[in-house]
Design an enzyme around this catalytic site. Sequence first.
Site, mmCIF file in Angstrom:
data_model
loop_
_atom_site.group_PDB
_atom_site.id
_atom_site.type_symbol
_atom_site.label_atom_id
_atom_site.label_comp_id
_atom_site.label_asym_id
_atom_site.label_seq_id
_atom_site.Cartn_x
_atom_site.Cartn_y
_atom_site.Cartn_z
ATOM 1 N N LEU A 144 118.809 68.507 -55.088
ATOM 2 C CA LEU A 144 119.850 67.474 -55.167
ATOM 3 C C LEU A 144 119.335 66.109 -54.767
ATOM 4 O O LEU A 144 119.857 65.088 -55.197
ATOM 5 C CB LEU A 144 121.024 67.849 -54.248
ATOM 6 C CG LEU A 144 121.765 69.145 -54.587
ATOM 7 C CD1 LEU A 144 122.792 69.454 -53.503
ATOM 8 C CD2 LEU A 144 122.439 69.037 -55.942
ATOM 9 N N GLY A 145 118.322 66.071 -53.917
ATOM 10 C CA GLY A 145 117.810 64.784 -53.455
ATOM 11 C C GLY A 145 116.834 64.976 -52.319
ATOM 12 O O GLY A 145 116.448 66.100 -51.975
ATOM 13 N N PHE A 170 114.869 63.929 -43.504
ATOM 14 C CA PHE A 170 114.691 65.270 -42.951
ATOM 15 C C PHE A 170 113.861 66.141 -43.895
ATOM 16 O O PHE A 170 113.033 66.931 -43.474
ATOM 17 C CB PHE A 170 116.075 65.868 -42.734
ATOM 18 C CG PHE A 170 116.091 67.233 -42.101
ATOM 19 C CD1 PHE A 170 116.278 67.366 -40.741
ATOM 20 C CD2 PHE A 170 115.926 68.374 -42.864
ATOM 21 C CE1 PHE A 170 116.303 68.624 -40.156
ATOM 22 C CE2 PHE A 170 115.942 69.625 -42.284
ATOM 23 C CZ PHE A 170 116.134 69.749 -40.920
ATOM 24 N N GLY A 171 114.105 65.988 -45.176
ATOM 25 C CA GLY A 171 113.432 66.815 -46.170
ATOM 26 C C GLY A 171 114.284 66.957 -47.408
ATOM 27 O O GLY A 171 115.331 66.310 -47.552
ATOM 28 N N ASP A 195 122.540 55.482 -39.051
ATOM 29 C CA ASP A 195 121.871 55.492 -40.360
ATOM 30 C C ASP A 195 122.908 55.529 -41.474
ATOM 31 O O ASP A 195 122.779 56.267 -42.445
ATOM 32 C CB ASP A 195 120.933 56.693 -40.452
ATOM 33 C CG ASP A 195 119.906 56.529 -41.591
ATOM 34 O OD1 ASP A 195 119.684 55.373 -42.014
ATOM 35 O OD2 ASP A 195 119.349 57.537 -42.037
#
Length: 842
Positions: free
Chosen positions: A532-533, A537-538, A651
């Site tokens: 998905l993206g 974080f990963g 964030d």
Amino acid sequence: MKPAMVVPANIRRRFVLLLLAFTCFSLRLCSGEDRITFSTPIKDSQTLLCKSGVFRFGFFTPVNSTTRLRYAGIWYDKIPIQTVVWVANKDTPIKDTSGVISISDDGNLVVTDGRNRLVWSTNVTVPVAPNATWVQLLDTGNLKLQDNRNNGETLWESFKHPYNSFLPRMNLGTNNGTGENLKLTSWRSDVDPSTGNYTAGLAPFTFPELLIWKNSVPVWRSGPWNGQVFVGLPDVESLLFLDGFNLNNDNRGTYSMSYANDSFMYHFNLDPDGAIYQRDWSTSRNAWRVGVRFPSTDCDAYGMCGPYGSCNSREDPPCKCVKGFVPRNNIEWAARNWTSGCVRRAPLRCERLRNARSGSGGVKGDGFLKLQKMKVPISAETSLANEQACPIQCLENCSCTAYAYDRGIGCMLWSGSLLDMQSFLGSGIDLYIRLADSELKTHSKRAIMITAPVVGVVFVAAVCILLACRKFKKRPEAPAKDQSAEILFKRMEALTSGNESASNQVKLKELPLFEFQVLATSTDNFCLRNKLGQGGFGPVYKGKLPEGQEIAVKRLSRASGQGLEELMNEVVVISKLQHRNLVKLLGCCIEGEERLLVYEYMPKKSLDAYLFDPSKQKILDWKTRFNIMEGICRGLLYLHRDSRLKIIHRDLKASNILLDENLNPKISDFGLARVFLANEDEANTRRVVGTYGYMSPEYAMEGFFSEKSDVFSLGVIFLEIISGRRNSHKEENNLNLLAYAWKLWNEGEAASLADPNVFDESFEKEIQKCVQIGLLCVQEVANDRPNVSNVIWMLTTENTNLSEPKQPAFIARRGASEAESSEQSSQKVSINDVSLTAVTGR
């Protein structure tokens, strides 16, 4: 050639008068006269219009209906969205356009079809005489049948037969003498106005309450009326914004509820799903604006936690037994079925006295457990006792199980089981529950004297065993899967130990743990087509669990700049949060080196995927963008002020705003969030983390962050939503978005910042206001920026004189531009001995 026929003058005059009368009658019906008489019925193509022009009465077909069924009803006239507030023949529609609304021979208002068959009637006894009655549509939206001979006496009115809408000047109420109870009734569906499953109205309790029933079974209640508000509503401030309700008692057992405000452009609506919405018309948005909604959380479901169970929507599980009580059925409770409720652990004094023989002695009295800010149980009984005498009166009555005192209500007592209790954050009443003395007393000195030596012996034994084990020490093995999870949870609990007392900490061990193989299978072994993206974080993958639930799986990348600390932080923070504008964490996985988080799946992905994609920008029209801005604000307000913890996101950006199937926003990615202590307003860090273009100047330059840091990010998102452009994108004269918006504002052209795909002159003022709010949020000095609650007030209040914004901070020009691609980039820069990491989101 025959001579022309000569028409006598008197016949010509009669013909002209008849023609004029017919023309006037036609014009009167077309223009919307406000009344019907015996001689002036209206057909399907004709309507009544009240004098103010707000309401219209006639035939309609529901919007989006696949049938051509016709109903006689009342709706708002000047509103482009069909909004029907009352229906006459709701269960007997006419199948074509042959219907007629008229005064019948017996003086009733009737609806008939093309074959003159009766479809609906007011069905009252009226004087039988020619032209004895007439019907008028009033400016309030009330349709009245009136008697011509008795000074317009009202024989019947639609306000006494309400349907799904509660309008100003309308009364809902009960009459204990006649048994009359005026209630709202839902439609069957959005396109079917026939009688639905839900009703809502005042319940004739000792203290009146507003209830919603499904097929006569309660599904929600408001809590008792205290003279100003219903004390079981957590959003009473929203009602007060509209001046609330009046609740009147005529001292004969009759209660009536009406609006205190006389404006006709708002109402309450009972929808087909059994929810009550407050809606007011927004001229600038050209749409209905939804305010409060009941029920609003799962805890609002009537009796959700059963007898002696208390519900808290901010906790998971939401239900728990009150202190001194245990689950009646542990198996059901473990399966998240709480309706059987709880039972006492120790009997009350009265029960023990009945079981004790005379002369046994030693029976101590009961006491009270104080529960603060509660929605009190149903079925309260009244008492004339004052605040000091209220607990005494309860103790003296063996059947009394609880009491509460409210200045607007007085002393309330309960007998028997306590049902439908809920814990609130800001409102509610202090409830005192009767418990046995053994449940209330603290440990005695004797108990301490006995316990201390035992603890000492156990400690010495533990030390001896430890020393013996060290003597035969072996090479340590890697912790098993469940052991590593246990260690992780202990570390996560330690992160919050300084912010909450032990009694209030979330039981992190209750967060579901997924097996790695289950998540691997659900994502087709993390197949690229399911990706998905990418975030700091990963990567994030779409998955589907064996039971069919769609999920989003975030997998820690070994190359990630973030790691175990951020994962623990995100689990700690988000596991404590429940709000419709925050993404929901379903669980996590810790196996070996694998670290994964499992979220609810957001089918529309992230906001940036729509804002900055020319092929998708048109999907987000202005109304949708405005709703997204408001939703982000409400989620952020929950983080800052309304949740159990005070949380700074740090964030906030477009890629961290996810969209559900209805394009409602949900804030995500809490890996960088910080939990504040109750008395903290700001904090300082030597490691600045976040994304260039969204960071406030005081955070990027000095490491200071607070609520106002998130407000700065919010302002940037506002300007990106309005314009459809990234803050990192260079506009004319090489200005970034903030500088460009500031330039347009000073030139008086703020509305021209809007994305051409959504700009409309009818929204120009609202767009200009939103630009102004965005600029107020990105002002360089933190103290100049509004807090989130003020932002929501400015967004949702019309004709507000907002303060002039000061020059924004152009911090985005200092760092690297943000690519926002699926590839992540990070850069560390030394600024005044502060380490800054700019991590791009997905």
